[in-house]
Design a protein around this motif. Structure first.
Motif, PDB file in Angstrom:
ATOM      1  N   PRO B  36      -0.850 -22.495  44.433  1.00  0.00           N
ATOM      2  CA  PRO B  36      -0.752 -21.581  43.291  1.00  0.00           C
ATOM      3  C   PRO B  36      -0.985 -22.333  41.990  1.00  0.00           C
ATOM      4  N   ARG B  37      -1.756 -21.752  41.141  1.00  0.00           N
ATOM      5  CA  ARG B  37      -1.982 -22.365  39.850  1.00  0.00           C
ATOM      6  C   ARG B  37      -0.831 -22.045  38.929  1.00  0.00           C
ATOM      7  N   PRO B  38      -0.576 -22.937  38.004  1.00  0.00           N
ATOM      8  CA  PRO B  38       0.437 -22.603  37.021  1.00  0.00           C
ATOM      9  C   PRO B  38      -0.035 -21.402  36.219  1.00  0.00           C
ATOM     10  N   PRO B  39       0.923 -20.689  35.617  1.00  0.00           N
ATOM     11  CA  PRO B  39       0.512 -19.530  34.839  1.00  0.00           C
ATOM     12  C   PRO B  39      -0.537 -19.940  33.818  1.00  0.00           C
ATOM     13  N   ALA B  40      -1.639 -19.258  33.814  1.00  0.00           N
ATOM     14  CA  ALA B  40      -2.722 -19.644  32.930  1.00  0.00           C
ATOM     15  C   ALA B  40      -2.358 -19.361  31.487  1.00  0.00           C
ATOM     16  N   SER B  41      -1.759 -18.222  31.271  1.00  0.00           N
ATOM     17  CA  SER B  41      -1.339 -17.878  29.921  1.00  0.00           C
ATOM     18  C   SER B  41      -0.455 -16.650  30.058  1.00  0.00           C
ATOM     19  N   LEU B  42       0.047 -16.201  28.957  1.00  0.00           N
ATOM     20  CA  LEU B  42       0.976 -15.087  29.034  1.00  0.00           C
ATOM     21  C   LEU B  42       0.308 -13.847  29.607  1.00  0.00           C
ATOM     22  N   ASP B  43      -0.955 -13.707  29.349  1.00  0.00           N
ATOM     23  CA  ASP B  43      -1.643 -12.547  29.901  1.00  0.00           C
ATOM     24  C   ASP B  43      -2.337 -12.887  31.214  1.00  0.00           C
ATOM     25  N   GLY B  44      -1.848 -13.934  31.874  1.00  0.00           N
ATOM     26  CA  GLY B  44      -2.283 -14.228  33.225  1.00  0.00           C
ATOM     27  C   GLY B  44      -3.779 -14.369  33.336  1.00  0.00           C
ATOM     28  N   THR B  45      -4.348 -13.731  34.318  1.00  0.00           N
ATOM     29  CA  THR B  45      -5.780 -13.893  34.548  1.00  0.00           C
ATOM     30  C   THR B  45      -6.561 -12.715  33.992  1.00  0.00           C
ATOM     31  N   ASP B  46      -5.911 -11.880  33.232  1.00  0.00           N
ATOM     32  CA  ASP B  46      -6.616 -10.734  32.665  1.00  0.00           C
ATOM     33  C   ASP B  46      -7.717 -11.223  31.749  1.00  0.00           C
ATOM     34  N   PRO B  47      -8.953 -10.984  32.106  1.00  0.00           N
ATOM     35  CA  PRO B  47     -10.045 -11.525  31.298  1.00  0.00           C
ATOM     36  C   PRO B  47     -10.322 -10.724  30.035  1.00  0.00           C
ATOM     37  N   ILE B  48      -9.644  -9.569  29.880  1.00  0.00           N
ATOM     38  CA  ILE B  48      -9.937  -8.761  28.692  1.00  0.00           C
ATOM     39  C   ILE B  48      -9.427  -9.500  27.465  1.00  0.00           C
ATOM     40  N   PRO B  49     -10.307  -9.795  26.534  1.00  0.00           N
ATOM     41  CA  PRO B  49      -9.843 -10.559  25.377  1.00  0.00           C
ATOM     42  C   PRO B  49      -8.898  -9.740  24.529  1.00  0.00           C
ATOM     43  N   LYS B  50      -7.833 -10.372  24.126  1.00  0.00           N
ATOM     44  CA  LYS B  50      -6.924  -9.700  23.217  1.00  0.00           C
ATOM     45  C   LYS B  50      -7.217 -10.182  21.805  1.00  0.00           C
ATOM     46  N   PRO B  51      -6.931  -9.381  20.841  1.00  0.00           N
ATOM     47  CA  PRO B  51      -7.193  -9.826  19.471  1.00  0.00           C
ATOM     48  C   PRO B  51      -6.409 -11.098  19.192  1.00  0.00           C
ATOM     49  N   ARG B  52      -7.042 -12.044  18.621  1.00  0.00           N
ATOM     50  CA  ARG B  52      -6.320 -13.246  18.268  1.00  0.00           C
ATOM     51  C   ARG B  52      -6.919 -13.817  17.003  1.00  0.00           C
ATOM     52  N   THR B  53      -6.146 -14.595  16.353  1.00  0.00           N
ATOM     53  CA  THR B  53      -6.607 -15.189  15.119  1.00  0.00           C
ATOM     54  C   THR B  53      -7.230 -16.529  15.440  1.00  0.00           C
ATOM     55  N   ASP B  54      -8.499 -16.660  15.136  1.00  0.00           N
ATOM     56  CA  ASP B  54      -9.156 -17.936  15.392  1.00  0.00           C
ATOM     57  C   ASP B  54      -8.767 -18.910  14.298  1.00  0.00           C
ATOM     58  N   PRO B  55      -8.145 -20.012  14.684  1.00  0.00           N
ATOM     59  CA  PRO B  55      -7.715 -20.945  13.640  1.00  0.00           C
ATOM     60  C   PRO B  55      -8.905 -21.508  12.882  1.00  0.00           C
ATOM     61  N   THR B  56      -8.672 -21.840  11.662  1.00  0.00           N
ATOM     62  CA  THR B  56      -9.726 -22.429  10.845  1.00  0.00           C
ATOM     63  C   THR B  56     -10.127 -23.769  11.440  1.00  0.00           C
ATOM     64  N   PRO B  57     -11.424 -23.989  11.630  1.00  0.00           N
ATOM     65  CA  PRO B  57     -11.831 -25.271  12.211  1.00  0.00           C
ATOM     66  C   PRO B  57     -11.475 -26.428  11.287  1.00  0.00           C
ATOM     67  N   THR B  58     -11.091 -27.530  11.894  1.00  0.00           N
ATOM     68  CA  THR B  58     -10.905 -28.733  11.106  1.00  0.00           C
ATOM     69  C   THR B  58     -12.278 -29.289  10.742  1.00  0.00           C
ATOM     70  N   GLN B  59     -12.279 -30.201   9.820  1.00  0.00           N
ATOM     71  CA  GLN B  59     -13.542 -30.789   9.371  1.00  0.00           C
ATOM     72  C   GLN B  59     -13.830 -32.095  10.094  1.00  0.00           C
ATOM     73  N   VAL B  60     -13.129 -32.336  11.198  1.00  0.00           N
ATOM     74  CA  VAL B  60     -13.199 -33.653  11.814  1.00  0.00           C
ATOM     75  C   VAL B  60     -14.513 -33.903  12.560  1.00  0.00           C
ATOM     76  N   PHE B  61     -15.217 -32.827  12.890  1.00  0.00           N
ATOM     77  CA  PHE B  61     -16.405 -32.994  13.728  1.00  0.00           C
ATOM     78  C   PHE B  61     -17.646 -32.501  13.010  1.00  0.00           C
ATOM     79  N   PRO B  62     -18.790 -33.216  13.096  1.00  0.00           N
ATOM     80  CA  PRO B  62     -18.929 -34.563  13.651  1.00  0.00           C
ATOM     81  C   PRO B  62     -18.226 -35.605  12.786  1.00  0.00           C
ATOM     82  N   LEU B  63     -17.810 -36.663  13.429  1.00  0.00           N
ATOM     83  CA  LEU B  63     -17.130 -37.727  12.709  1.00  0.00           C
ATOM     84  C   LEU B  63     -18.085 -38.394  11.722  1.00  0.00           C
ATOM     85  N   PRO B  64     -17.551 -38.912  10.616  1.00  0.00           N
ATOM     86  CA  PRO B  64     -18.408 -39.699   9.726  1.00  0.00           C
ATOM     87  C   PRO B  64     -18.908 -40.942  10.452  1.00  0.00           C
TER      88      PRO B  64
END
Lengths: 89, 446
Positions: B36-64
């Motif tokens: 058995p796999r550990p719980p993947a996430s709170l919504d289990g294996t339900d592939p339906i995307p739930k609304p979520r807030t995409d965090p602001t990308p950091t500026q780390v990539f590509p590295l200087p």
């Protein structure tokens, strides 16, 4: 290119290998076998391969894992078994 | 080399406070399909995307850009504070940048992370340039397994050992040329490039004399920001055309070499498509030549950067294999990684990863994880055990790793024996804007 010694083809039948073995003196923890045949192989905390205690008789993925092992650490054998091997599902 | 257990020595705080317990690939690990796999996430294996807030990308990539192969402070910060952080890729797509050892190893070894979905279809991409979609690097099992089995037997440790004597002879011939050269001499064109070029070309059965063109193509394939997308596209087309031409020649005159074996697998057994054949050979040539050359020149740079390192392996040649593993671990060569796409929702370093998200797991950073390696920022040529991920992990673990090890061992053994007073004559110059870091020149004297 030297071909690898042939591994008896098997789907877990009576003619095929019944056991997988990993030579830990050879294993370099590439992770290939556990990713290729996860029902047969897993990894110890140090990354080295282990045959799962509950592994069924080797099937095609296990043969693939043996064929892909870069150090040829995996052997599939018909181990002498006093009892019939567990039935594969 | 037999890696031993990386013992977690520190449970550092993380941004999420939910650092997974390393290692994650043990018996109950998620790489298993039979447990058995550990719980993947709170919504289990339900592939339906739930609304979520995409965090602001950091500026780390590509590295200087920085010259050299020494520790990258940005990775240390991320391992400590944000081991799974949002970044923006050159394509504009988003990805999760993964920097801790246990998480990197999990991503590389777990079939829930797909290379195919990062190279085919409408998924996220590294850049707006064509990828070799039919290459083994872009394949998941079972396609990957089918392709890799065609060459696996030729790349085993046993086969690499059988090539050792020929490789040592090649090394000797090249060092004869260096000795005859005026001082200072540049070891990149005199040594680091021609050795792996000859080895991979002889193995494949392709000409040795196209090194300059191959150099340019290999670097173009590795471009992150160095050249425009159109130039990358052009180089991919040229290198693919070059290889298609060699394949056509070999079809007319088969020989006892890997290219002939692959052509026979294509023509006689239909075990791969023509596009797979061409892409496979491009990858073997680019990896066997460009990657190995960069690694060798990088190692010589690191050894000369602190003369006691060079003296150590000169005076202890039996310790060279161990030293090479440490050089593989220490060198921050890869500043990016091939993207994977999550095929189901799961949690990584306490962060929810959605199905379809891209993940970039950096082996260079994993190799400096403080919870696995004591004083990782120190280059300790006697370090053992050394369970580094320098050759990757899982099904894409470098197929040429054993052959590369033999080349590196023979190269450094003979170099230190024949040039006991070798030293840097001027600072190395460095490639820049690539996905990997490597010296462009390595001026030495003796």
């Amino acid at each position: 290119m030297t071909p690898r010694p042939p591994t008896p083809s098997s789907n877990g039948s009576a003619q095929g290998p019944t056991h997988a073995h990993v030579d830990l003196d050879l294993c370099i923890a590439s992770g290939i076998c556990a990713a290729t045949a996860p029902t047969h192989f897993t990894q110890a905390p140090n990354g080295q391969a282990r045959v799962r205690p509950d592994a069924p008789p080797p099937t095609t993925p296990a043969e693939d894992a043996a064929a892909l092992c870069p150090v040829e650490a995996i052997t599939l054998t018909r181990a002498p078994a006093p009892h019939p091997p567990p039935k594969s599902t | 080399m037999t890696p031993q257990a990386p013992e977690p020595r520190r449970q550092s705080p993380s941004a999420s406070g939910t650092r997974p317990q390393p290692p994650r690939t043990s018996g109950t690990g998620p790489a298993s399909a039979s447990t058995p796999r550990p719980p993947a996430s709170l919504d289990g294996t339900d592939p339906i995307p739930k609304p979520r807030t995409d965090p602001t990308p950091t500026q780390v990539f590509p590295l200087p850009h920085r010259d050299g192969l020494d520790p990258i402070p940005e990775f240390a910060d991320l391992r400590r504070d944000a081991p799974c952080t949002r970044i923006r890729l050159p394509s504009g797509d988003r990805a999760w940048l993964v920097t801790r050892y246990a998480d990197v190893r999990l991503v590389l070894g777990d079939p829930r992370f797909s290379r195919t979905r990062a190279t085919r279809g409408s998924g996220p991409r590294m850049a707006d340039v064509p990828t070799l979609a039919d290459s083994i690097l872009a394949a998941d099992p079972p396609v990957h397994t089918r392709l890799r089995k065609l060459v696996a037997a030729a790349f085993t440790a046993r086969r690499a050992e059988a090539m050792r004597r020929d490789i040592a002879r090649l090394v000797g011939d090249l060092l004869d040329t260096v000795i005859a050269h005026d001082r200072p001499a540049d070891l990149v064109p005199l040594f680091a490039r021609p050795l792996p070029l000859a080895v991979i070309c002889d193995l494949l059965g392709t000409p040795r004399h196209d090194g300059d063109r191959l150099d340019a193509w290999c670097d173009a394939l590795r471009s992150l920001t160095a050249i425009p997308d159109a130039a990358v596209t052009h180089a991919v087309g040229e290198m693919t055309g070059y290889m298609a031409g060699l394949i056509a020649d070999k079809r007319r005159r088969p020989a006892d070499d890997m290219l002939s074996v692959l052509i026979a697998a294509r023509d006689d057994e239909d075990r791969l498509t023509e596009d797979e054949l061409v892409s496979f050979c491009v990858v073997l040539l680019a990896g066997g030549y460009g990657t190995t050359s960069d690694r060798l020149s990088g190692m010589i740079h690191l050894l000369l950067a602190a003369p006691e390192r060079y003296r150590h392996i000169r005076d202890n040649p039996e310790a060279i294999p161990t030293a090479i593993e440490e050089l593989l671990r220490y060198a921050q060569t890869n500043i990016q990684a091939n993207l994977r796409v999550a095929t189901e929702p799961l949690t990584l370093a306490g962060v929810d990863i959605a199905e379809g998200d891209a993940v970039m797991a950096i082996n260079s950073s994993a190799n400096h994880d403080e919870s696995v390696f004591d004083t990782p920022e120190q280059l300790d040529l006697t370090r053992n055990p050394n369970p580094h991920l320098g050759f990757g992990h899982g099904v894409h673990h470098c197929v040429g790793a054993q052959l590369a090890r033999v080349q590196l061992q023979e190269a450094l053994t003979a170099l230190t024996r024949r040039f006991p007073t070798l030293r840097s004559a001027a600072p190395a110059t460095w490639k820049s804007g690539l996905k990997t870091r490597a010296p462009r020149t390595l001026p030495v004297t003796w």
